[in-house]
Structures are given as structure tokens and as C-alpha cells.
Design a protein around this motif. Structure first.
Motif, mmCIF file in Angstrom:
data_model
loop_
_atom_site.group_PDB
_atom_site.id
_atom_site.type_symbol
_atom_site.label_atom_id
_atom_site.label_comp_id
_atom_site.label_asym_id
_atom_site.label_seq_id
_atom_site.Cartn_x
_atom_site.Cartn_y
_atom_site.Cartn_z
ATOM 1 N N PHE A 1 -10.118 -2.045 1.867
ATOM 2 C CA PHE A 1 -9.329 -2.991 1.223
ATOM 3 C C PHE A 1 -8.045 -3.710 2.508
ATOM 4 C CE2 PHE A 1 -8.626 -6.624 0.344
ATOM 5 C CZ PHE A 1 -9.513 -8.200 0.625
ATOM 6 N N ALA A 2 -7.621 -3.175 2.483
ATOM 7 C CA ALA A 2 -5.928 -3.800 2.464
ATOM 8 C C ALA A 2 -5.956 -3.864 4.504
ATOM 9 C CB ALA A 2 -5.118 -3.072 1.960
ATOM 10 N N ARG B 1 -8.307 4.729 -2.302
ATOM 11 C CA ARG B 1 -8.450 5.024 -3.338
ATOM 12 C C ARG B 1 -7.396 4.731 -4.717
ATOM 13 N NH1 ARG B 1 -9.143 10.469 -2.622
ATOM 14 N NH2 ARG B 1 -7.214 11.715 -3.709
ATOM 15 N N GLY B 2 -7.416 4.680 -5.543
ATOM 16 C CA GLY B 2 -6.085 4.938 -6.718
ATOM 17 C C GLY B 2 -6.274 3.139 -6.823
ATOM 18 N N THR B 3 -6.493 2.061 -6.255
ATOM 19 C CA THR B 3 -6.215 0.352 -6.919
ATOM 20 C C THR B 3 -6.912 -0.418 -6.388
ATOM 21 O OG1 THR B 3 -4.701 -0.542 -4.819
ATOM 22 C CG2 THR B 3 -3.675 0.840 -7.122
ATOM 23 N N ARG B 4 -7.310 -1.550 -6.774
ATOM 24 C CA ARG B 4 -8.683 -2.441 -6.432
ATOM 25 C C ARG B 4 -8.082 -3.097 -4.435
ATOM 26 N NH1 ARG B 4 -10.393 -8.633 -8.275
ATOM 27 N NH2 ARG B 4 -11.356 -8.867 -5.970
ATOM 28 N N LEU B 5 -6.323 -2.760 -4.694
ATOM 29 C CA LEU B 5 -6.169 -3.254 -2.477
ATOM 30 C C LEU B 5 -6.779 -2.113 -1.981
ATOM 31 C CD1 LEU B 5 -4.615 -4.736 -1.737
ATOM 32 C CD2 LEU B 5 -2.877 -3.969 -1.753
ATOM 33 N N PHE C 1 -7.588 -12.628 -5.255
ATOM 34 C CA PHE C 1 -7.508 -11.563 -4.672
ATOM 35 C C PHE C 1 -7.404 -10.820 -3.239
ATOM 36 C CE2 PHE C 1 -8.536 -7.094 -3.847
ATOM 37 C CZ PHE C 1 -7.355 -6.141 -4.120
ATOM 38 N N PRO C 2 -6.388 -10.796 -2.926
ATOM 39 C CA PRO C 2 -4.914 -10.194 -3.525
ATOM 40 C C PRO C 2 -3.603 -11.242 -3.790
ATOM 41 C CG PRO C 2 -4.798 -9.723 -1.515
ATOM 42 C CD PRO C 2 -5.891 -9.829 -1.552
ATOM 43 N N TYR C 3 -4.172 -12.720 -3.313
ATOM 44 C CA TYR C 3 -3.259 -13.878 -4.036
ATOM 45 C C TYR C 3 -3.662 -14.826 -3.687
ATOM 46 C CZ TYR C 3 -3.363 -14.319 1.209
ATOM 47 O OH TYR C 3 -3.402 -13.965 2.675
ATOM 48 N N VAL D 1 0.782 -1.267 -0.258
ATOM 49 C CA VAL D 1 0.319 0.199 0.338
ATOM 50 C C VAL D 1 0.667 1.544 -0.114
ATOM 51 C CG1 VAL D 1 -1.926 1.692 1.057
ATOM 52 C CG2 VAL D 1 -2.001 -0.862 0.529
ATOM 53 N N ALA D 2 1.555 0.936 0.546
ATOM 54 C CA ALA D 2 2.850 2.562 0.565
ATOM 55 C C ALA D 2 3.935 2.923 0.529
ATOM 56 C CB ALA D 2 2.646 2.985 2.689
ATOM 57 N N GLY D 3 4.499 1.103 0.076
ATOM 58 C CA GLY D 3 5.666 1.687 -1.341
ATOM 59 C C GLY D 3 6.959 1.766 -0.226
#
Length: 445
Positions: free
Chosen positions: A140-141, A131-135, A389-391, A75-77
Motif C-alpha cells: 500500500f505505501a 506484510r506486517g502492518t497495514r501500511l 489512514f494513514p493520515y 516503512v524502512a525505519g
């Protein structure tokens, strides 16, 4: 009218509401993790109390590692904090029986690591836009990680049940209730309904997507099968009569000398059980616990009934005939409260059969959520249109006839990881899990 699933509440996607919900869910999970890992000394944390379970310290560090991988890295990179431990805490790389031999973090190191990850994750959560990705959509994450931690908290509670020695955990008993005298079964009308979900923000991949299912009319037990009812099966020679058992189940109980639920032993004319370090008389009015799928299936055959299919169970739990719609829970769409169900380790045992009238379904079925996981007749299979999803290791690798589906949650499940669409699964021989069952019959039987 056409059966539908609940519309998504606008509050469920409001960023500030999501943030508050995510923070609260993560804190509740961590408080429970802390309780489960601080009530015993370090030797109990590093010991393996059963080859079926990990050492408690493995679960603690695994919780932190999953949180780091998904919330900090994905999420945060962020750069990895301790990339060298990823393999140690990969549940698919090392079977449970082998984990004590690994160079695991010590209890102190695991606590420090998990706390460090949590502090950074809360910083990410404070700034996140959801927002931005499904994750990241709808948080959700963060919900996935809260559910993951609560699932491991339940696993650790199972380990506490398996460990020998004095009592380490305490909790008040459920409120006593009068002996349930309502109808033994409820008729669930036939017809289509919406199974699964496409709109629940934190639902996991195996719960998706929502789809139509046709179910013939059937009768289902109003409450889970009780210890008293199960004892009648034992006393009638149920464990000695192959007529009631699937061939694999009969071979299994013969090979392992199984003649009663796990943790039960006969003491003269009564049965005793061990429950979290305490030995007590088996209470007849509680739902039976610690039975495998084969035992549940054998009891149902003996009783002239059967286990409900997963679709039947969900229709009984979610379908509102008056509104012709599928609800989030048997009682409606609102989140569980203490009046609805026995959840969250609030108690360390199931409540008596017939408890929680506020949590019953529109048709009058009780205790579909909480108390005991309920075995169903169904294999664990994907829904039409399933996408991992996600794995894929969360659900997809387990699909097939090797695993049976359990529904409804237990007293050891937190509300964040329990809803009318939530699916659990395990091998049909598993008995250490907090599993019971209820039976069903087709309308023409």
C-alpha cells in the motif's frame, strides 16, 4: 443475487507481482515528473505562475519529501536525510500563495534530493516482504506514493496550462472519430449496488469501505457535455440569467466578470482558447473543460436537467446489471489500456465525445474514465465506517459542504490514480482544474 465488488485477484497480493507493479508505477510517475520539470528553464520552475499553484520546484521537492517520509522513514525505519526541510514542504503549513517566499531548494538541489530518495526507496522495495502492518500490506505505501506523485504531476500540468509564454509540452492528438450519433442519454435502473471498495489494495481511505447504496432509476448523458453544447448555453444568455445559478454562483460570476469557460475568449463569431501555450479555435465536439461546479450546475438547470449525485455516477460507471455486481471500471475489472480511456497525459486534450467504445459501461455510457473530471452534485463526505489512514490530512480535514466531488479522472490522470471508486474534490469555484461534467435527470422528469 446481491451486488458485490470484485474479488481480489490473487496476483494483486503476490509479492513478486506487487514488486513489479510498484516499481513500474514509481518509474512511470518519475518519468512524467522529469518531463514536466525539464521542459522549461529554471526561472520557470521557481516562478509562481498563479497564486492558485505552487512553483514547479516546490512540487518536485515535495514529491521527494513525501516519498522519504513514508517509504524511507515510516516503512524502512531510516533516519531522515534532510529533516530541516520537512516544514517547507508541508502542504498544510504553508498555503500555495506563500510558497515562493520560502527558502526552497533550488532546481538542482530538488532534483538531486528527489533522485537520492528514489534510489534508496527502490532499494527498500527490492527487499520488502509486503506484510506486517497495514501500511505495508499489499504494498500500500508504495502505491500511495506512486499515486501521490501522479497527483502532483497533474497539479504541475495545471501549472503548465496557467503559465504564459511559448509552448513547452507537446503530445499527439487523440485519434479522430466520427461524430457521435448514439443515444443522448442512458437509463440506469434503480436498486441497490455496492459503492466504494474494501478489497482494492491501493485504494485510498476516502474510497473505503464498500457499502450498499440504494439509487432510484435515472437517466445520465451518454457522453460528457461538449463545447458545442456549452456554447449554446452561452449564446442563449446563460451567464446573464440568474434563474440558472445557485445564489453563491451568481454572485461569484458577477463579481469576477465570468462569461465563458476559463481560457476561452470570443473572436468575432467564434471562440478561441489557449491550451498549453497554443491558441486555437474551440473544438465543438470535445468535452467542455475548465468550468467550475457553479457553471456545470447552471448549464444543467438551463438544459432542464441536473448534475448526477456521486452515487449515481458510480452506479453508472461500475454496476453491471447482467452480473448484478460492481466492477473496477466501466469496461470490467482489467486495468485501463489505451483502447479504454484517455489517461496519463498521453494526449494534452480530451478526446472527442463518443470516443473509446471499448471503455463504455455495460449500459453504454462512454468516457466515464479519463478525458475530463466530472463534477457531481454531492458534497465530499465520508462513507459509513470511514477510518482515516494513514493520515487524516489526506481526506478527513476536507469533509463537509465546502467541497464538491469530482469523479472519473481526466487526460492528465494516470491509471494508478484513477479507478471506478476514486474520489476527487475541490471548491465549487475552481476552474483551473481539468474538469467538465455530464448531466442527469430522474426517471419521472
Amino acid at each position: 443475487m446481491t451486488d458485490t465488488e470484485p474479488a481480489v485477484d490473487a496476483r494483486a497480493v503476490d509479492p513478486e507481482v506487487l514488486r513489479e507493479r510498484a516499481v513500474a508505477s514509481l518509474i512511470v510517475a518519475r518519468d512524467r515528473t522529469t518531463l514536466l520539470t525539464s521542459c522549461v528553464e529554471d526561472p520557470d520552475l521557481t516562478a509562481q505562475h498563479s497564486p492558485l499553484m505552487s512553483p514547479l520546484v516546490w512540487d518536485l521537492a515535495h514529491i521527494g519529501n513525501q516519498e522519504e517520509q513514508w517509504l524511507l522513514r515510516a516503512v524502512a525505519g531510516h533516519e531522515a536525510i534532510r529533516p530541516e526541510i520537512d516544514g517547507l514542504y508541508d502542504a498544510f503549513e504553508h498555503p500555495r500563495a506563500e510558497r515562493p517566499k520560502l527558502p526552497l531548494l533550488s532546481p538542482a538541489e530538488a532534483r538531486t534530493y528527489a533522485a537520492d530518495v528514489r534510489g534508496r526507496a527502490l532499494d527498500v522495495l527490492e527487499r520488502h516482504a509486503f506484510r506486517g502492518t497495514r501500511l505495508t500490506e499489499a504494498g500500500f505505501a508504495f502505491g500511495m506514493i506512486a499515486q501521490h506523485e501522479q497527483q502532483h504531476d497533474e497539479t504541475m500540468l495545471i501549472t503548465h496550462q496557467l503559465r504564459t509564454g511559448p509552448q513547452a509540452l507537446t503530445a499527439p492528438d487523440p485519434e479522430p472519430v466520427p461524430l457521435f450519433t448514439g443515444p443522448a442519454e442512458v437509463l440506469v435502473p434503480g436498486g441497490p449496488f455496492t459503492m466504494g471498495t474494501s478489497g482494492e489494495p491501493w485504494a485510498l481511505d476516502n474510497e473505503r469501505p464498500a457499502h450498499r447504496r440504494e439509487v432510484a432509476p435515472f437517466h445520465i448523458d451518454t457522453t460528457p457535455v461538449t463545447n458545442g453544447a456549452y456554447r449554446a448555453f452561452i449564446e442563449d444568455g446563460g451567464y446573464d440569467d440568474p434563474r440558472w445559478w445557485a445564489p453563491e454562483g451568481w454572485a461569484h460570476i458577477r463579481r469576477h466578470g465570468i462569461d465563458a469557460p476559463l481560457f476561452w475568449r470570443r473572436d468575432g463569431k467564434q471562440f478561441l482558447r489557449r491550451r498549453f501555450g497554443v491558441t486555437e479555435v474551440v473544438p465543438p465536439d470535445e468535452p467542455v473543460l475548465h468550468v467550475c461546479w457553479y457553471e456545470a450546475d447552471a448549464y444543467a438547470r438551463w438544459a432542464g436537467r441536473r448534475l448526477p449525485t456521486e452515487a449515481e455516477w458510480e452506479k453508472a460507471a461500475r454496476h453491471d446489471p447482467a452480473g448484478d455486481r460492481s466492477m473496477r471500471y466501466p469496461w470490467g475489472d482489467e486495468d485501463p489500456g489505451p483502447e479504454h480511456a484517455n489517461l496519463g497525459q498521453r494526449h494534452l486534450r480530451p478526446a472527442p465525445a463518443g470516443s473509446y467504445p471499448a471503455g463504455e459501461s455495460p449500459l453504454g455510457v462512454r468516457q466515464l474514465i479519463g478525458d475530463v473530471w466530472e463534477w457531481t452534485a454531492s458534497d465530499f463526505l465520508p462513507y459509513p465506517g470511514f477510518r482515516a489512514f494513514p493520515y487524516k490530512e489526506y481526506s478527513e480535514v476536507f469533509f463537509g459542504s465546502d467541497h464538491k466531488v469530482l469523479r472519473g479522472g481526466s487526460f492528465a490522470v494516470d491509471a494508478v490514480a484513477c479507478r471506478g471508486t476514486f474520489r476527487n474534490w475541490d471548491y465549487p469555484i475552481r476552474r483551473q482544474i481539468f474538469a467538465g461534467f455530464r448531466t442527469a435527470r430522474s426517471e419521472d422528469v
